[in-house]
Design a protein around this motif. Structure first.
Motif, short mmCIF file in Angstrom:
data_model
loop_
_atom_site.label_atom_id
_atom_site.label_comp_id
_atom_site.label_asym_id
_atom_site.label_seq_id
_atom_site.Cartn_x
_atom_site.Cartn_y
_atom_site.Cartn_z
N THR A 69 -84.47 -14.39 -39.72
CA THR A 69 -85.76 -13.70 -39.71
C THR A 69 -86.80 -14.51 -40.47
O THR A 69 -87.94 -14.70 -40.02
N PHE A 512 -93.20 -8.10 -33.34
CA PHE A 512 -92.57 -6.79 -33.48
C PHE A 512 -93.18 -6.05 -34.67
O PHE A 512 -93.57 -6.65 -35.66
N ASP A 514 -92.57 -2.13 -36.73
CA ASP A 514 -91.98 -0.79 -36.81
C ASP A 514 -93.04 0.29 -36.96
O ASP A 514 -92.76 1.47 -36.73
N SER A 518 -96.61 -0.37 -29.44
CA SER A 518 -96.68 -1.53 -28.56
C SER A 518 -98.06 -1.62 -27.92
O SER A 518 -98.60 -0.62 -27.44
N LYS A 541 -95.52 -5.74 -30.26
CA LYS A 541 -94.51 -5.55 -29.20
C LYS A 541 -93.69 -4.29 -29.45
O LYS A 541 -92.70 -4.06 -28.77
N GLN A 544 -88.56 -3.79 -32.92
CA GLN A 544 -87.56 -4.68 -32.34
C GLN A 544 -86.24 -3.95 -32.17
O GLN A 544 -85.83 -3.14 -33.02
N ASP A 592 -78.78 -2.03 -27.02
CA ASP A 592 -79.89 -2.30 -27.92
C ASP A 592 -80.58 -1.01 -28.32
O ASP A 592 -80.79 -0.12 -27.50
N ARG A 594 -83.58 0.51 -31.57
CA ARG A 594 -84.38 0.21 -32.74
C ARG A 594 -83.71 0.78 -33.98
O ARG A 594 -82.97 1.76 -33.91
#
Length: 607
Positions: A69, A512, A514, A518, A541, A544, A592, A594
């Motif tokens: 990251t 990305f 939180d 988006s 976006k 993530q 996937d 979040r």
């Protein structure tokens, strides 16, 4: 730390590429070495996780995940991450090597900084944190040890922030909550980190405020016998004002620290970008006397030794006034005394001796080439005392007249006009005229950047031949705070910024977030700019998504721990009868999701 300490890694080559040359420092989670990348032939810093931690999968996975990251952050004030790997039992990270010192070492050498130095040091730190906050990251361990200062360049380029997102769970001074490890160092922990272990961008702002306090005063605000007691004081005690420790500091600096270190995160700047803009506004509003408060007085540093040493250490970063030394006294030519008048006569002693019967004198000449001729005289010429006095008076008057002319006009010349010329052209013209240029800079709303605003002396005055001319070059309009449009849709944000006098472009790459939906604006960069400057909008976006780990077959406690290690803390458990083993999960393993999304666990009724 003694870099000659025996260490088994020194001299080894990791992955056949990185030769470990010497020890730099030891930390709670890793040891940092000076190394050479043999493939690219460059010096790097190698951060190797302690072997006892490398045996735990949770620490290794966190180290690797957060290193990746951090590597995605690209910013001139962030220590770059080049590579990450493992060789045998050595899990390591390859980073940019900064040849210089930490802010902790600088404070140890100097005690404290002047307000100007403190704000100029804090600026690039907040710029780096702001880049992380725009990317949805939180540093969690802002402290002087993680601020590196290179030897070259100004603070704006030499200051770099290290250890972005790297866990400090095993470091001395970290605090622990019942829910798990809290990342951070006790002296710089925000209250919410102590109380709940949860932090966001405002927690980094709090830590930066503590660092600013320490730079201004030379001491931490809270001191106690143990890290736990220090953390307790961060929760229950107000951070004192810097001026309480250093009387005379401007109240605006107290206000800056108080806002950044407010107990309630909602009362702090929203992130490092907002705090950076406030710091720049404060620095721009304070007079020089307030910014340079506490600097070494000239009478205590007559030869500028202390300032020169600091300038050498920090790469031409000293803000003291330039002190002019008096010019040495020069040798002056004294004009010869004036010649005797052409019609003056005098007696030739030889003539009087050879002709005792008659008195003769030389006839006055009308030209220098005329031969001397003796003529009879009734009375010989004898100089009297009054004649000597008159001659002396004439000579002195002549000298004084020449000196007065030199003082009034002779040593001066007309001042050439360099107004609105480029800096390079102005210096060239002054040099051609035998003058020296002292260049200053200032903001101007009327003179374009790079052109001369004023000169001293001004163009209508006179300047001493071979003297110095001070020119002030425009930096363009003074930067202003950019409106915070985070969370707005791009069209609304762009219109507001254009109405405020800025140009707007939208970044190609999205990030990305939180906290920002988006498609909405995550950040506006830069946060402080000149009117008419081009601003970049970065769009979100959304949050993530990450793969959900497989926890089937585990107990509830083990399943929760594994999910938490992967970043999933919103766990719901559906118990069937008295079972204690996870039978199934939703989302399924490998899907996937979040980090904020719920993960449901269903326990096996037959376990």
């Amino acid at each position: 730390m003694d870099k000659t300490l025996d260490d088994s890694l020194v001299g080894q080559v990791l992955d056949g590429r990185y030769r470990v040359d010497s020890l730099i420092a030891r930390g709670g989670m890793a040891t940092v070495y000076l190394a050479t990348d043999r493939r690219l032939d460059r010096v790097v810093a190698l951060k190797v996780m302690h072997p006892e931690l490398a045996r735990h999968e949770e620490f290794v996975s966190r180290f690797i995940r957060e290193a990746k990251t951090a590597a995605r952050l690209t910013h001139p004030n962030i220590v770059a991450v080049f590579d990450q790997s493992a060789d045998g039992g050595h899990v390591y990270l390859v980073m940019e090597f900064i040849d210089g010192q930490t802010l902790r070492e600088l404070l140890g050498d100097r005690g404290r900084c002047t307000p100007r130095e403190a704000l100029e040091l804090l600026g690039p730190v907040l710029s780096a944190l702001g880049a992380a906050h725009r990317a949805g990251m939180v540093h969690r361990d802002v402290k002087p040890e993680n601020v590196l200062i290179g030897k070259e360049g100004t603070y704006a380029h030499a200051v770099k922030v290290a250890d972005f997102g790297l866990a400090r769970s095993a470091a001395a001074g970290a605090t622990v909550s019942l829910a798990g490890m809290i990342v951070g160092t006790a002296s710089y922990l925000a209250p919410e980190q102590v109380k709940s272990g949860i932090c966001d961008a405002r927690s980094d702002v709090y830590s930066a405020g503590i660092v600013l306090y320490e730079m201004l005063t030379g001491a931490k605000p809270f001191v106690a016998d143990s890290p736990i007691q220090v953390a307790y004081r961060h929760v229950h005690d107000e951070v004192p004002t810097p001026s309480a420790s250093v009387p005379g500091l401007d109240p605006a600096l107290d206000a800056l620290v108080a806002r950044a270190t407010a107990k309630d995160p909602a009362e702090r700047p929203a992130d490092a970008n907002v705090f950076h803009a406030e710091v720049m506004r404060t620095a721009g509003s304070l007079p020089d006397a307030a910014l340079d408060f506490g600097a070494i007085p000239e009478e205590e540093d007559p030869d500028n030794t202390a300032t020169a040493e600091f300038a050498a250490m920090s790469g031409q970063r000293h803000f003291a006034r330039t002190r002019m030394m008096p010019a040495p006294e020069t040798t002056r030519a004294v004009p010869p005394p004036p010649p005797l008048p052409a019609d003056a006569t005098r007696v030739d002693p030889a003539a009087r001796a050879t002709k005792p019967g008659g008195k003769q004198v030389y006839k006055a000449r009308t030209s220098p080439n005329q031969p001397r001729q003796l003529v009879p005289a009734d009375q010989p010429w004898r100089p009297r005392r009054g004649h000597y006095a008159l001659a002396v008076i004439l000579v002195v008057a002549l000298i004084l007249g020449i000196a007065a002319w030199w003082a009034a006009s002779g040593q001066f010349r007309s001042m050439p006009s360099v107004i609105r010329q480029t800096q390079q052209a102005a210096i060239a013209q002054l040099t051609r005229d035998g003058l020296h240029a002292d260049v200053l800079s200032d903001y101007s709303d009327s003179v374009p950047s790079g052109l001369v605003i004023t000169s001293s002396p001004d163009p209508s005055g006179k300047v001493k031949k071979g003297g110095e001319v001070r020119i002030t070059v425009s930096k363009g309009p003074k930067p202003v705070a950019v409106p915070d449009e985070a969370g707005q849709d791009p069209d609304t944000a762009a219109k507001a910024l254009r109405d405020a006098g800025f140009q707007v472009v939208i970044a190609t790459d999205q990030v990305f977030s939180d906290s920002v939906a988006s498609g909405a604006v995550v950040s506006v960069n830069p946060g402080f700019a000149q009117p008419g400057a081009t601003l970049t909008l970065t769009l979100s976006k959304g949050a993530q998504a990450f793969p959900v780990p497989d926890v089937t077959g585990l107990s509830e406690d083990d399943a929760r721990a594994k999910l938490a290690a992967a970043g999933f803390t919103n766990v719901k458990v559906n118990k069937w009868f008295f079972g204690d083993t996870v039978h199934s999960q939703q989302p399924e393993a490998g899907k996937d999701a979040r980090h904020a999304d719920p993960v449901e666990l269903f326990e096996n009724p037959l376990s």
